[in-house]
Design a protein around this motif. Structure first.
Motif, PDB file in Angstrom:
ATOM      1  N   VAL A   1      37.671 -12.106  34.813  1.00  0.00           N
ATOM      2  CA  VAL A   1      37.112 -11.096  35.718  1.00  0.00           C
ATOM      3  C   VAL A   1      36.341 -10.008  34.974  1.00  0.00           C
ATOM      4  O   VAL A   1      36.156  -8.901  35.473  1.00  0.00           O
ATOM      5  CB  VAL A   1      38.222 -10.461  36.595  1.00  0.00           C
ATOM      6  CG1 VAL A   1      38.731 -11.462  37.608  1.00  0.00           C
ATOM      7  CG2 VAL A   1      39.379  -9.926  35.748  1.00  0.00           C
ATOM      8  N   GLY A   2      35.855 -10.321  33.778  1.00  0.00           N
ATOM      9  CA  GLY A   2      34.988  -9.401  33.064  1.00  0.00           C
ATOM     10  C   GLY A   2      33.543  -9.818  33.228  1.00  0.00           C
ATOM     11  O   GLY A   2      33.230 -10.988  33.465  1.00  0.00           O
TER      12      GLY A   2
ATOM     13  N   ALA B   1      41.944  -6.380  13.378  1.00  0.00           N
ATOM     14  CA  ALA B   1      43.022  -6.732  14.297  1.00  0.00           C
ATOM     15  C   ALA B   1      42.490  -6.637  15.725  1.00  0.00           C
ATOM     16  O   ALA B   1      41.677  -5.759  16.034  1.00  0.00           O
ATOM     17  CB  ALA B   1      44.194  -5.777  14.120  1.00  0.00           C
ATOM     18  N   PRO B   2      42.900  -7.532  16.606  1.00  0.00           N
ATOM     19  CA  PRO B   2      42.437  -7.450  17.996  1.00  0.00           C
ATOM     20  C   PRO B   2      42.979  -6.202  18.669  1.00  0.00           C
ATOM     21  O   PRO B   2      44.043  -5.700  18.308  1.00  0.00           O
ATOM     22  CB  PRO B   2      42.995  -8.718  18.630  1.00  0.00           C
ATOM     23  CG  PRO B   2      44.135  -9.126  17.763  1.00  0.00           C
ATOM     24  CD  PRO B   2      43.794  -8.679  16.375  1.00  0.00           C
ATOM     25  N   PRO B   3      42.273  -5.673  19.667  1.00  0.00           N
ATOM     26  CA  PRO B   3      42.762  -4.487  20.370  1.00  0.00           C
ATOM     27  C   PRO B   3      44.010  -4.821  21.179  1.00  0.00           C
ATOM     28  O   PRO B   3      44.233  -5.973  21.578  1.00  0.00           O
ATOM     29  CB  PRO B   3      41.586  -4.113  21.283  1.00  0.00           C
ATOM     30  CG  PRO B   3      40.838  -5.390  21.476  1.00  0.00           C
ATOM     31  CD  PRO B   3      40.983  -6.146  20.189  1.00  0.00           C
ATOM     32  N   ALA B   4      44.794  -3.829  21.457  1.00  0.00           N
ATOM     33  CA  ALA B   4      46.076  -4.033  22.137  1.00  0.00           C
ATOM     34  C   ALA B   4      45.900  -4.624  23.528  1.00  0.00           C
ATOM     35  O   ALA B   4      46.766  -5.366  24.011  1.00  0.00           O
ATOM     36  CB  ALA B   4      46.826  -2.700  22.227  1.00  0.00           C
ATOM     37  N   GLU B   5      44.776  -4.321  24.174  1.00  0.00           N
ATOM     38  CA  GLU B   5      44.600  -4.798  25.558  1.00  0.00           C
ATOM     39  C   GLU B   5      44.204  -6.275  25.649  1.00  0.00           C
ATOM     40  O   GLU B   5      44.214  -6.858  26.734  1.00  0.00           O
ATOM     41  CB  GLU B   5      43.547  -3.948  26.278  1.00  0.00           C
ATOM     42  CG  GLU B   5      42.132  -4.102  25.763  1.00  0.00           C
ATOM     43  CD  GLU B   5      41.786  -3.109  24.656  1.00  0.00           C
ATOM     44  OE1 GLU B   5      40.580  -2.932  24.392  1.00  0.00           O
ATOM     45  OE2 GLU B   5      42.730  -2.510  24.079  1.00  0.00           O
ATOM     46  N   LEU B   6      43.858  -6.907  24.520  1.00  0.00           N
ATOM     47  CA  LEU B   6      43.378  -8.293  24.535  1.00  0.00           C
ATOM     48  C   LEU B   6      44.409  -9.246  23.944  1.00  0.00           C
ATOM     49  O   LEU B   6      44.855  -9.066  22.803  1.00  0.00           O
ATOM     50  CB  LEU B   6      42.068  -8.403  23.738  1.00  0.00           C
ATOM     51  CG  LEU B   6      41.467  -9.808  23.634  1.00  0.00           C
ATOM     52  CD1 LEU B   6      40.989 -10.296  24.991  1.00  0.00           C
ATOM     53  CD2 LEU B   6      40.331  -9.844  22.615  1.00  0.00           C
TER      54      LEU B   6
ATOM     55  N   ALA C   1      42.247  -3.354  40.929  1.00  0.00           N
ATOM     56  CA  ALA C   1      41.945  -2.131  41.682  1.00  0.00           C
ATOM     57  C   ALA C   1      40.816  -2.378  42.678  1.00  0.00           C
ATOM     58  O   ALA C   1      40.832  -1.838  43.804  1.00  0.00           O
ATOM     59  CB  ALA C   1      41.566  -1.011  40.721  1.00  0.00           C
ATOM     60  N   ARG C   2      39.861  -3.183  42.297  1.00  0.00           N
ATOM     61  CA  ARG C   2      38.740  -3.478  43.200  1.00  0.00           C
ATOM     62  C   ARG C   2      39.191  -4.273  44.420  1.00  0.00           C
ATOM     63  O   ARG C   2      38.743  -4.024  45.540  1.00  0.00           O
ATOM     64  CB  ARG C   2      37.661  -4.243  42.444  1.00  0.00           C
ATOM     65  CG  ARG C   2      36.392  -4.452  43.250  1.00  0.00           C
ATOM     66  CD  ARG C   2      35.340  -5.158  42.441  1.00  0.00           C
ATOM     67  NE  ARG C   2      34.116  -5.335  43.201  1.00  0.00           N
ATOM     68  CZ  ARG C   2      33.083  -6.056  42.782  1.00  0.00           C
ATOM     69  NH1 ARG C   2      33.138  -6.666  41.596  1.00  0.00           N
ATOM     70  NH2 ARG C   2      32.004  -6.180  43.519  1.00  0.00           N
ATOM     71  N   VAL C   3      40.087  -5.242  44.210  1.00  0.00           N
ATOM     72  CA  VAL C   3      40.597  -6.008  45.344  1.00  0.00           C
ATOM     73  C   VAL C   3      41.375  -5.095  46.290  1.00  0.00           C
ATOM     74  O   VAL C   3      41.235  -5.187  47.523  1.00  0.00           O
ATOM     75  CB  VAL C   3      41.482  -7.176  44.868  1.00  0.00           C
ATOM     76  CG1 VAL C   3      42.119  -7.886  46.061  1.00  0.00           C
ATOM     77  CG2 VAL C   3      40.674  -8.170  44.041  1.00  0.00           C
TER      78      VAL C   3
ATOM     79  N   ASP D   1      42.282  -9.910  29.115  1.00  0.00           N
ATOM     80  CA  ASP D   1      42.000  -8.527  28.741  1.00  0.00           C
ATOM     81  C   ASP D   1      42.576  -7.622  29.825  1.00  0.00           C
ATOM     82  O   ASP D   1      42.142  -7.659  30.984  1.00  0.00           O
ATOM     83  CB  ASP D   1      40.491  -8.315  28.605  1.00  0.00           C
ATOM     84  CG  ASP D   1      40.139  -6.947  28.054  1.00  0.00           C
ATOM     85  OD1 ASP D   1      40.607  -5.941  28.630  1.00  0.00           O
ATOM     86  OD2 ASP D   1      39.393  -6.868  27.059  1.00  0.00           O
ATOM     87  N   LYS D   2      43.541  -6.812  29.458  1.00  0.00           N
ATOM     88  CA  LYS D   2      44.236  -5.964  30.439  1.00  0.00           C
ATOM     89  C   LYS D   2      43.295  -4.963  31.109  1.00  0.00           C
ATOM     90  O   LYS D   2      43.502  -4.586  32.269  1.00  0.00           O
ATOM     91  CB  LYS D   2      45.397  -5.224  29.770  1.00  0.00           C
ATOM     92  CG  LYS D   2      46.569  -6.111  29.370  1.00  0.00           C
ATOM     93  CD  LYS D   2      47.707  -5.286  28.786  1.00  0.00           C
ATOM     94  CE  LYS D   2      48.941  -6.139  28.495  1.00  0.00           C
ATOM     95  NZ  LYS D   2      48.678  -7.175  27.471  1.00  0.00           N
ATOM     96  N   THR D   3      42.256  -4.525  30.387  1.00  0.00           N
ATOM     97  CA  THR D   3      41.308  -3.574  30.965  1.00  0.00           C
ATOM     98  C   THR D   3      40.527  -4.234  32.095  1.00  0.00           C
ATOM     99  O   THR D   3      40.369  -3.672  33.184  1.00  0.00           O
ATOM    100  CB  THR D   3      40.349  -3.054  29.888  1.00  0.00           C
ATOM    101  OG1 THR D   3      41.098  -2.441  28.830  1.00  0.00           O
ATOM    102  CG2 THR D   3      39.378  -2.030  30.464  1.00  0.00           C
ATOM    103  N   HIS D   4      40.026  -5.444  31.838  1.00  0.00           N
ATOM    104  CA  HIS D   4      39.315  -6.191  32.880  1.00  0.00           C
ATOM    105  C   HIS D   4      40.236  -6.466  34.069  1.00  0.00           C
ATOM    106  O   HIS D   4      39.830  -6.361  35.230  1.00  0.00           O
ATOM    107  CB  HIS D   4      38.800  -7.527  32.319  1.00  0.00           C
ATOM    108  CG  HIS D   4      37.757  -7.379  31.273  1.00  0.00           C
ATOM    109  ND1 HIS D   4      37.326  -8.434  30.493  1.00  0.00           N
ATOM    110  CD2 HIS D   4      37.045  -6.298  30.853  1.00  0.00           C
ATOM    111  CE1 HIS D   4      36.403  -8.020  29.653  1.00  0.00           C
ATOM    112  NE2 HIS D   4      36.218  -6.723  29.850  1.00  0.00           N
ATOM    113  N   LEU D   5      41.456  -6.827  33.751  1.00  0.00           N
ATOM    114  CA  LEU D   5      42.414  -7.213  34.782  1.00  0.00           C
ATOM    115  C   LEU D   5      42.737  -6.037  35.708  1.00  0.00           C
ATOM    116  O   LEU D   5      42.745  -6.180  36.936  1.00  0.00           O
ATOM    117  CB  LEU D   5      43.680  -7.741  34.115  1.00  0.00           C
ATOM    118  CG  LEU D   5      44.707  -8.467  34.982  1.00  0.00           C
ATOM    119  CD1 LEU D   5      44.068  -9.643  35.708  1.00  0.00           C
ATOM    120  CD2 LEU D   5      45.865  -8.950  34.099  1.00  0.00           C
TER     121      LEU D   5
END
Length: 428
Positions: free
Chosen positions: A45-46, A206-211, A77-79, A68-72
């Motif tokens: 959903v990104g 290192a990957p970001p925490a949200e991914l 929220a949009r739904v 990705d938690k940010t995308h999620l």
């Protein structure tokens, strides 16, 4: 191979899958009659996934999934805001496929995930809208077709130019001989925009925490995280995509196939050259010049990048020329420009009419008619794109048997038709 003729895709009315009509439960309240709503889950959903979500969020979206938690969070929220319902929220797509209250899924992940998710979704009894290019390698596409047919699923490929009036008109004119015998087709694909998007490379980190980077990689080879290799920029690295040849080729080479009446076939020889980023900032071509030749002798000259053919598709015939790109169609007959191409009569060949790619998928889920860009069509068009990349990667002319779907006489090149998956992922 399929147990029925692929020619059935070419009729204007489309084919009907041999299964009972599906009845969908009223998930949107007691006043919603059965079969009026298809409950859709969104996997990825990104970026493009947000666009696909927008087509269904008000009436159909019931679940969202992303690594990705940010995308999620944004999608959920949009739904809630636009759809007035609280969606199911999952990081792992398998949890979405397990649900009985999800009828169909929209797959908008990086390309290296398309086949595994689509095949699993078909086996789970879900209909699928899968973004283009349909596959990462040719063999995946055939597996996706087989899964759709064996499980009697509706699978729409996101090559949405087939639902635009200018492309429909152009292809119908070509198919009916409006410009005479086709002598050549020109295709112009854009330059890669990795530099525009990424600006410059950065070190691995290192990957970001949200991914969930391990799940993002999935079946792809293990490699260190780099922020310039993920999300939109994935498409310029071979492990995840095929560059602009598969990105925009899945649109304009798809229209080429439609216009030539080759939805169930493809070229027989492919040869080309390419240039690559001198600093190796990304892997896929910066420019390419590829010629596809079909069994009937028609050459398709496809360029990628600066200095190439006009963007879009140009059909050249012995009586005229048709040039088409998004929002524009130009027709020249016997040297004279046609003032309004839409007023030209076409002929007896009538192509499938869709004016809304996403709605066409929903309509076909209910009718069980094959959609305008059915999985077989998407597979065949993606195959053309992949063959061009195989030619420029090997530096050799490729001979292709479109009936057997095999590269002939080149064992090394033939290895690029399929791929190995990182354990424990399997295409099964």
């Amino acid at each position: 191979m399929l147990p029925f003729s692929r020619r059935r895709f070419l009729g204007a009315s489309g084919a009907i899958l041999a299964l009972p009509a599906v009845t969908y439960r009223a998930a949107f309240g007691a006043d919603t009659p059965p079969s009026e709503q298809v409950r859709v889950g969104h996997i990825g959903v990104g970026l493009q996934g947000t666009g696909n979500l927008g087509h269904y969020v008000k009436t159909n979206s019931v679940a969202v999934c992303d690594v990705d938690k940010t995308h999620l969070a944004a999608a959920a929220a949009r739904v809630e805001k636009d759809g007035k319902r609280k969606p199911v929220v999952e990081e792992d797509y398998r949890r979405i496929l397990d649900r009985k209250d999800v009828d169909a899924v929209v797959v908008t992940t990086p390309d290296h995930w398309h086949a595994l998710i689509t095949v699993a979704a078909c086996k789970a009894g879900k209909d699928v809208y899968c973004e283009k290019p349909l596959s990462l390698v040719i063999a995946e596409g055939r597996a996706m077709v087989n899964a759709a047919r064996e499980n009697k699923r509706i699978v729409q490929t996101g090559s949405m130019q087939r639902s635009a009036k200018e492309f429909h008109k152009a292809c119908e004119l070509v198919r009916n001989g409006a410009i005479g015998k086709i002598t050549k087709v020109l295709v112009g694909l854009p330059a890669p925009n990795w530099v525009d998007r990424a600006k410059m490379p950065v070190p691995d980190s290192a990957p970001p925490a949200e991914l969930n980077y391990n799940l993002w990689l999935g079946p792809a080879p293990e490699r260190a995280y780099n922020e310039k290799h993920v999300h939109y920029l994935f498409r310029f690295f071979w492990d995840y995509s095929g560059g602009q040849q598969t990105n925009f080729g899945a649109h304009d080479l798809d229209i080429t196939q439609w216009g030539l009446g080759m939805d169930d076939s493809g070229p027989t020889t492919i040869e080309g050259t390419a240039t690559f980023n001198k600093n190796k900032w990304f892997e896929t071509p910066e420019t390419a010049n590829i010629t596809y030749t079909y069994a009937n002798g028609i050459p398709v000259h496809c360029t990628l990048g600066k200095g190439g053919n006009p963007g879009g598709v140009t059909f050249q015939g012995d009586k005229g020329v048709i040039y088409v790109r998004r929002g524009k169609i130009e027709v020249t007959l016997n040297g004279q420009a046609v003032a309004d191409p839409y007023k030209l009569a076409t002929g007896d060949v009538k192509l499938y009419v869709s004016t809304n790619h996403h709605k066409d998928w929903l309509d076909c889920i209910k009718s069980r008619k094959l959609p305008v860009c059915d999985v077989e069509i998407g597979h065949r068009s993606a195959t053309v794109c992949h063959l061009g990349n195989i030619s420029v990667r090997t530096g050799r002319k490729i001979t292709w048997d479109p009936a057997k779907e095999e590269i002939v006489g080149d064992a090394e090149a033939a290895k690029l038709v399929t791929k190995q998956y990182r354990e424990p992922w399997k295409l099964a």
